[in-house]
Design a protein around this motif. Structure first.
Motif, PDB file in Angstrom:
ATOM      1  N   PHE A 158       5.331  21.543 -10.466  1.00  0.00           N
ATOM      2  CA  PHE A 158       5.597  21.648 -11.905  1.00  0.00           C
ATOM      3  C   PHE A 158       4.365  21.200 -12.697  1.00  0.00           C
ATOM      4  O   PHE A 158       4.381  20.147 -13.349  1.00  0.00           O
ATOM      5  CB  PHE A 158       6.796  20.776 -12.292  1.00  0.00           C
ATOM      6  CG  PHE A 158       8.054  21.070 -11.529  1.00  0.00           C
ATOM      7  CD1 PHE A 158       8.766  22.233 -11.777  1.00  0.00           C
ATOM      8  CD2 PHE A 158       8.523  20.198 -10.565  1.00  0.00           C
ATOM      9  CE1 PHE A 158       9.942  22.505 -11.084  1.00  0.00           C
ATOM     10  CE2 PHE A 158       9.690  20.463  -9.856  1.00  0.00           C
ATOM     11  CZ  PHE A 158      10.402  21.624 -10.117  1.00  0.00           C
ATOM     12  N   PRO A 159       3.273  21.942 -12.656  1.00  0.00           N
ATOM     13  CA  PRO A 159       2.040  21.491 -13.322  1.00  0.00           C
ATOM     14  C   PRO A 159       2.182  21.283 -14.828  1.00  0.00           C
ATOM     15  O   PRO A 159       1.634  20.337 -15.380  1.00  0.00           O
ATOM     16  CB  PRO A 159       1.037  22.611 -13.006  1.00  0.00           C
ATOM     17  CG  PRO A 159       1.879  23.803 -12.654  1.00  0.00           C
ATOM     18  CD  PRO A 159       3.115  23.254 -12.034  1.00  0.00           C
ATOM     19  N   GLN A 160       2.941  22.156 -15.493  1.00  0.00           N
ATOM     20  CA  GLN A 160       3.119  22.031 -16.946  1.00  0.00           C
ATOM     21  C   GLN A 160       3.887  20.757 -17.293  1.00  0.00           C
ATOM     22  O   GLN A 160       3.469  19.975 -18.143  1.00  0.00           O
ATOM     23  CB  GLN A 160       3.859  23.266 -17.483  1.00  0.00           C
ATOM     24  CG  GLN A 160       4.264  23.196 -18.945  1.00  0.00           C
ATOM     25  CD  GLN A 160       3.102  23.292 -19.916  1.00  0.00           C
ATOM     26  OE1 GLN A 160       1.981  23.548 -19.523  1.00  0.00           O
ATOM     27  NE2 GLN A 160       3.373  23.061 -21.179  1.00  0.00           N
ATOM     28  N   ALA A 182       0.824  -1.206   0.000  1.00  0.00           N
ATOM     29  CA  ALA A 182       0.000   0.000   0.000  1.00  0.00           C
ATOM     30  C   ALA A 182       0.863   1.263   0.000  1.00  0.00           C
ATOM     31  O   ALA A 182       0.590   2.224  -0.731  1.00  0.00           O
ATOM     32  CB  ALA A 182      -0.939  -0.006   1.211  1.00  0.00           C
ATOM     33  N   LEU A 183       1.929   1.259   0.812  1.00  0.00           N
ATOM     34  CA  LEU A 183       2.787   2.440   0.904  1.00  0.00           C
ATOM     35  C   LEU A 183       3.558   2.704  -0.387  1.00  0.00           C
ATOM     36  O   LEU A 183       3.561   3.817  -0.903  1.00  0.00           O
ATOM     37  CB  LEU A 183       3.775   2.284   2.070  1.00  0.00           C
ATOM     38  CG  LEU A 183       3.214   2.487   3.476  1.00  0.00           C
ATOM     39  CD1 LEU A 183       4.279   2.164   4.517  1.00  0.00           C
ATOM     40  CD2 LEU A 183       2.722   3.916   3.664  1.00  0.00           C
ATOM     41  N   THR A 184       4.241   1.679  -0.881  1.00  0.00           N
ATOM     42  CA  THR A 184       5.106   1.880  -2.055  1.00  0.00           C
ATOM     43  C   THR A 184       4.361   1.767  -3.385  1.00  0.00           C
ATOM     44  O   THR A 184       4.826   2.287  -4.393  1.00  0.00           O
ATOM     45  CB  THR A 184       6.266   0.869  -2.048  1.00  0.00           C
ATOM     46  OG1 THR A 184       5.730  -0.470  -2.089  1.00  0.00           O
ATOM     47  CG2 THR A 184       7.118   1.024  -0.801  1.00  0.00           C
ATOM     48  N   GLY A 185       3.216   1.098  -3.388  1.00  0.00           N
ATOM     49  CA  GLY A 185       2.478   0.916  -4.638  1.00  0.00           C
ATOM     50  C   GLY A 185       1.341   1.881  -4.838  1.00  0.00           C
ATOM     51  O   GLY A 185       0.878   2.082  -5.971  1.00  0.00           O
ATOM     52  N   ILE A 186       0.851   2.506  -3.745  1.00  0.00           N
ATOM     53  CA  ILE A 186      -0.294   3.408  -3.861  1.00  0.00           C
ATOM     54  C   ILE A 186       0.013   4.787  -3.270  1.00  0.00           C
ATOM     55  O   ILE A 186      -0.044   5.803  -3.969  1.00  0.00           O
ATOM     56  CB  ILE A 186      -1.536   2.799  -3.174  1.00  0.00           C
ATOM     57  CG1 ILE A 186      -1.919   1.465  -3.838  1.00  0.00           C
ATOM     58  CG2 ILE A 186      -2.719   3.770  -3.237  1.00  0.00           C
ATOM     59  CD1 ILE A 186      -3.015   0.709  -3.123  1.00  0.00           C
ATOM     60  N   VAL A 187       0.343   4.826  -1.981  1.00  0.00           N
ATOM     61  CA  VAL A 187       0.522   6.105  -1.295  1.00  0.00           C
ATOM     62  C   VAL A 187       1.687   6.907  -1.875  1.00  0.00           C
ATOM     63  O   VAL A 187       1.539   8.091  -2.202  1.00  0.00           O
ATOM     64  CB  VAL A 187       0.723   5.879   0.227  1.00  0.00           C
ATOM     65  CG1 VAL A 187       1.007   7.207   0.925  1.00  0.00           C
ATOM     66  CG2 VAL A 187      -0.499   5.206   0.836  1.00  0.00           C
ATOM     67  N   TYR A 188       2.859   6.275  -1.998  1.00  0.00           N
ATOM     68  CA  TYR A 188       4.044   6.985  -2.491  1.00  0.00           C
ATOM     69  C   TYR A 188       3.850   7.512  -3.922  1.00  0.00           C
ATOM     70  O   TYR A 188       4.103   8.690  -4.180  1.00  0.00           O
ATOM     71  CB  TYR A 188       5.275   6.091  -2.392  1.00  0.00           C
ATOM     72  CG  TYR A 188       6.523   6.713  -2.956  1.00  0.00           C
ATOM     73  CD1 TYR A 188       7.191   7.729  -2.278  1.00  0.00           C
ATOM     74  CD2 TYR A 188       7.039   6.308  -4.189  1.00  0.00           C
ATOM     75  CE1 TYR A 188       8.331   8.317  -2.798  1.00  0.00           C
ATOM     76  CE2 TYR A 188       8.170   6.881  -4.712  1.00  0.00           C
ATOM     77  CZ  TYR A 188       8.823   7.883  -4.018  1.00  0.00           C
ATOM     78  OH  TYR A 188       9.946   8.468  -4.542  1.00  0.00           O
ATOM     79  N   PRO A 189       3.383   6.678  -4.892  1.00  0.00           N
ATOM     80  CA  PRO A 189       3.187   7.214  -6.247  1.00  0.00           C
ATOM     81  C   PRO A 189       2.167   8.348  -6.296  1.00  0.00           C
ATOM     82  O   PRO A 189       2.363   9.327  -7.022  1.00  0.00           O
ATOM     83  CB  PRO A 189       2.698   5.994  -7.041  1.00  0.00           C
ATOM     84  CG  PRO A 189       3.215   4.818  -6.290  1.00  0.00           C
ATOM     85  CD  PRO A 189       3.177   5.220  -4.854  1.00  0.00           C
ATOM     86  N   LEU A 190       1.066   8.227  -5.537  1.00  0.00           N
ATOM     87  CA  LEU A 190       0.062   9.290  -5.539  1.00  0.00           C
ATOM     88  C   LEU A 190       0.615  10.573  -4.929  1.00  0.00           C
ATOM     89  O   LEU A 190       0.364  11.677  -5.427  1.00  0.00           O
ATOM     90  CB  LEU A 190      -1.187   8.837  -4.787  1.00  0.00           C
ATOM     91  CG  LEU A 190      -2.058   7.789  -5.494  1.00  0.00           C
ATOM     92  CD1 LEU A 190      -3.220   7.375  -4.603  1.00  0.00           C
ATOM     93  CD2 LEU A 190      -2.574   8.321  -6.828  1.00  0.00           C
ATOM     94  N   GLY A 247       1.134  14.071  -6.867  1.00  0.00           N
ATOM     95  CA  GLY A 247       0.514  15.289  -6.357  1.00  0.00           C
ATOM     96  C   GLY A 247       1.512  16.412  -6.162  1.00  0.00           C
ATOM     97  O   GLY A 247       1.250  17.570  -6.525  1.00  0.00           O
ATOM     98  N   VAL A 248       2.681  16.093  -5.602  1.00  0.00           N
ATOM     99  CA  VAL A 248       3.716  17.104  -5.398  1.00  0.00           C
ATOM    100  C   VAL A 248       4.217  17.636  -6.740  1.00  0.00           C
ATOM    101  O   VAL A 248       4.387  18.848  -6.929  1.00  0.00           O
ATOM    102  CB  VAL A 248       4.887  16.516  -4.575  1.00  0.00           C
ATOM    103  CG1 VAL A 248       6.076  17.461  -4.574  1.00  0.00           C
ATOM    104  CG2 VAL A 248       4.442  16.223  -3.148  1.00  0.00           C
ATOM    105  N   ALA A 249       4.437  16.722  -7.690  1.00  0.00           N
ATOM    106  CA  ALA A 249       4.912  17.141  -9.013  1.00  0.00           C
ATOM    107  C   ALA A 249       3.889  18.045  -9.693  1.00  0.00           C
ATOM    108  O   ALA A 249       4.246  19.056 -10.308  1.00  0.00           O
ATOM    109  CB  ALA A 249       5.190  15.921  -9.877  1.00  0.00           C
TER     110      ALA A 249
END
Length: 201
Positions: free
Chosen positions: A34-36, A16-24, A28-30
């Motif tokens: 850096f939205p563009q 859950a942490l490395t496969g879902i939470v971390y990628p999301l 979100g931060v990216a």
């Protein structure tokens, strides 16, 4: 069970942490910082997506600046077992994989150089005017290659070459912090600016 249960709990937790939470969270931060870039560096014109700054397009008309050669291919419509040249085919990103000792590569570059010379280009010819990129989808060309195309574009559009030179200079991206990377011109952005400039004349 006393050994199996903790192992299963840890497996589920880290999945859950490395496969879902971390990628999301990273996405979100990216998107926030850096939205563009996180959105694919898309270029929108008149409310429509016309391309991306990261993926080159094949401009072949004399009225546009051309990208560097592309070695991408596509299935031959007449024979599924063969391929045909399909420059800037984003579905089949690849280089030619031809090395410096390849006779095919030498002949191809020589033919391209002879064609450019016949068109009136003078030496030294920019390397990216003759060679393909590793991806086949390179969106940028060198300022030298862009400047070398000005006589053709100016003649095809009936525009002043000096003004086109200024347009290329304005579209040239410099080295990051003056040190990293090479000066480059994004072909799609340049051609969009070229259309806008021509419309104003």
């Amino acid at each position: 069970m006393s050994h199996l249960r903790p192992a299963l709990v840890l497996l589920l937790l880290f999945t859950a942490l490395t496969g879902i939470v971390y990628p999301l969270a990273l996405t979100g931060v990216a998107a926030a910082i850096f939205p563009q870039q996180a959105g694919g560096s898309l270029i929108v014109q008149d409310g429509k997506i016309v391309g991306s700054r990261l993926i080159g397009q094949n401009f072949a008309s004399d009225v546009y600046f051309h990208p560097r050669p592309s070695a991408t291919t596509a299935p031959d419509p007449n024979d599924a077992g063969k391929t045909v040249d399909a420059p800037y085919n984003a579905a089949n990103s690849a280089g030619s994989n031809l090395g410096p000792t390849s006779k095919t590569l030498v002949e191809r570059v020589k033919a391209a150089a002879e064609a450019k010379t016949a068109e009136g280009w003078t030496s030294p010819l920019p390397a990216d005017a003759l060679t393909t990129s590793a991806s086949g989808l390179d969106p940028d060309i060198s300022p030298a290659y862009a400047l070398a195309q000005i006589p053709r574009v100016a003649e095809a559009r009936g525009l002043d070459a000096a003004k086109l030179r200024a347009l290329v200079t304005a579209q040239t991206k410099r080295r990051w912090l003056g040190l990293i990377g090479e000066p480059r011109v994004n072909v799609l952005a340049l051609n969009i600016a070229l259309d806008a400039f021509h419309a104003r004349q």
